[in-house]
Write a protein that holds these residues in place. Structure first.
Motif, PDB file in Angstrom:
ATOM      1  N   ASP A  65      47.222  44.576  13.430  1.00 50.69           N
ATOM      2  CA  ASP A  65      48.275  45.314  14.129  1.00 50.69           C
ATOM      3  C   ASP A  65      47.768  46.644  14.669  1.00 50.69           C
ATOM      4  N   LYS A  66      46.934  47.315  13.882  1.00 50.29           N
ATOM      5  CA  LYS A  66      46.376  48.596  14.308  1.00 50.29           C
ATOM      6  C   LYS A  66      45.474  48.411  15.529  1.00 50.29           C
ATOM      7  N   GLU A  67      44.654  47.352  15.509  1.00 48.04           N
ATOM      8  CA  GLU A  67      43.775  47.081  16.646  1.00 48.04           C
ATOM      9  C   GLU A  67      44.584  46.724  17.890  1.00 48.04           C
ATOM     10  N   ARG A  68      45.637  45.945  17.738  1.00 46.67           N
ATOM     11  CA  ARG A  68      46.499  45.613  18.870  1.00 46.67           C
ATOM     12  C   ARG A  68      47.149  46.850  19.455  1.00 46.67           C
ATOM     13  N   PHE A  69      47.644  47.719  18.576  1.00 49.55           N
ATOM     14  CA  PHE A  69      48.287  48.952  19.030  1.00 49.55           C
ATOM     15  C   PHE A  69      47.296  49.805  19.814  1.00 49.55           C
ATOM     16  N   ASN A  70      46.081  49.950  19.290  1.00 46.70           N
ATOM     17  CA  ASN A  70      45.073  50.755  19.986  1.00 46.70           C
ATOM     18  C   ASN A  70      44.729  50.147  21.338  1.00 46.70           C
ATOM     19  N   LEU A  71      44.608  48.822  21.405  1.00 48.62           N
ATOM     20  CA  LEU A  71      44.303  48.156  22.659  1.00 48.62           C
ATOM     21  C   LEU A  71      45.424  48.369  23.673  1.00 48.62           C
ATOM     22  N   ILE A  72      46.653  48.244  23.231  1.00 41.92           N
ATOM     23  CA  ILE A  72      47.789  48.453  24.128  1.00 41.92           C
ATOM     24  C   ILE A  72      47.825  49.895  24.632  1.00 41.92           C
ATOM     25  N   MET A  73      47.547  50.854  23.774  1.00 41.49           N
ATOM     26  CA  MET A  73      47.538  52.265  24.198  1.00 41.49           C
ATOM     27  C   MET A  73      46.436  52.530  25.217  1.00 41.49           C
ATOM     28  N   ILE A  74      45.256  51.954  25.005  1.00 38.09           N
ATOM     29  CA  ILE A  74      44.152  52.155  25.946  1.00 38.09           C
ATOM     30  C   ILE A  74      44.486  51.532  27.298  1.00 38.09           C
ATOM     31  N   LEU A  75      45.017  50.304  27.276  1.00 44.78           N
ATOM     32  CA  LEU A  75      45.382  49.654  28.533  1.00 44.78           C
ATOM     33  C   LEU A  75      46.490  50.413  29.255  1.00 44.78           C
ATOM     34  N   THR A  76      47.447  50.936  28.509  1.00 42.22           N
ATOM     35  CA  THR A  76      48.523  51.713  29.121  1.00 42.22           C
ATOM     36  C   THR A  76      47.976  52.989  29.757  1.00 42.22           C
ATOM     37  N   ALA A  77      47.049  53.644  29.070  1.00 45.77           N
ATOM     38  CA  ALA A  77      46.456  54.868  29.621  1.00 45.77           C
ATOM     39  C   ALA A  77      45.685  54.567  30.905  1.00 45.77           C
ATOM     40  N   ILE A  78      44.975  53.439  30.918  1.00 45.37           N
ATOM     41  CA  ILE A  78      44.217  53.070  32.121  1.00 45.37           C
ATOM     42  C   ILE A  78      45.168  52.773  33.281  1.00 45.37           C
TER      43      ILE A  78
END
Length: 102
Positions: A65-78
């Motif tokens: 879940d933590k890895e998914r959250f981080n991935l979603i945040m990075i993609l959102t920032a991009i």
């Protein structure tokens, strides 16, 4: 005198509001709240082997879940950065118009 009707209406409205406010206070005072301090939970007995397996599954899910959250945040920032770039890329300010001409 002018305005007496208006003033009497204001006074009667204030009396009615005061009466309604007291009724609301009485309504809340009469309600009894039931609270219980029984917060103990009862779990079934589990062997040490099963307990370790459960803990490991919880840790794996938390990490995923933590890895998914981080991935979603990075993609959102991009995506936000790209949107801002395209919105403001051809936005140019000509500072010459702000200078004084003598």
């Amino acid at each position: 005198m002018a305005g007496e009707g208006h003033m009497s209406q204001v006074g009667s409205t204030l009396r009615e509001n005061r009466k309604n406010m007291l009724d609301r206070k009485r309504l809340f005072k009469n309600k009894q709240t039931c609270t219980r301090n029984n917060t103990s939970l009862k779990f079934g007995k589990v062997s040490e082997k099963d307990l370790k397996k459960i803990k490991e599954n919880i840790r794996i899910k938390a990490k995923r879940d933590k890895e998914r959250f981080n991935l979603i945040m990075i993609l959102t920032a991009i995506v936000v950065a790209v949107i801002f770039y395209y919105l403001f890329s051809d936005f140019s300010i000509d500072f010459k118009m702000f200078t004084r001409q003598r």
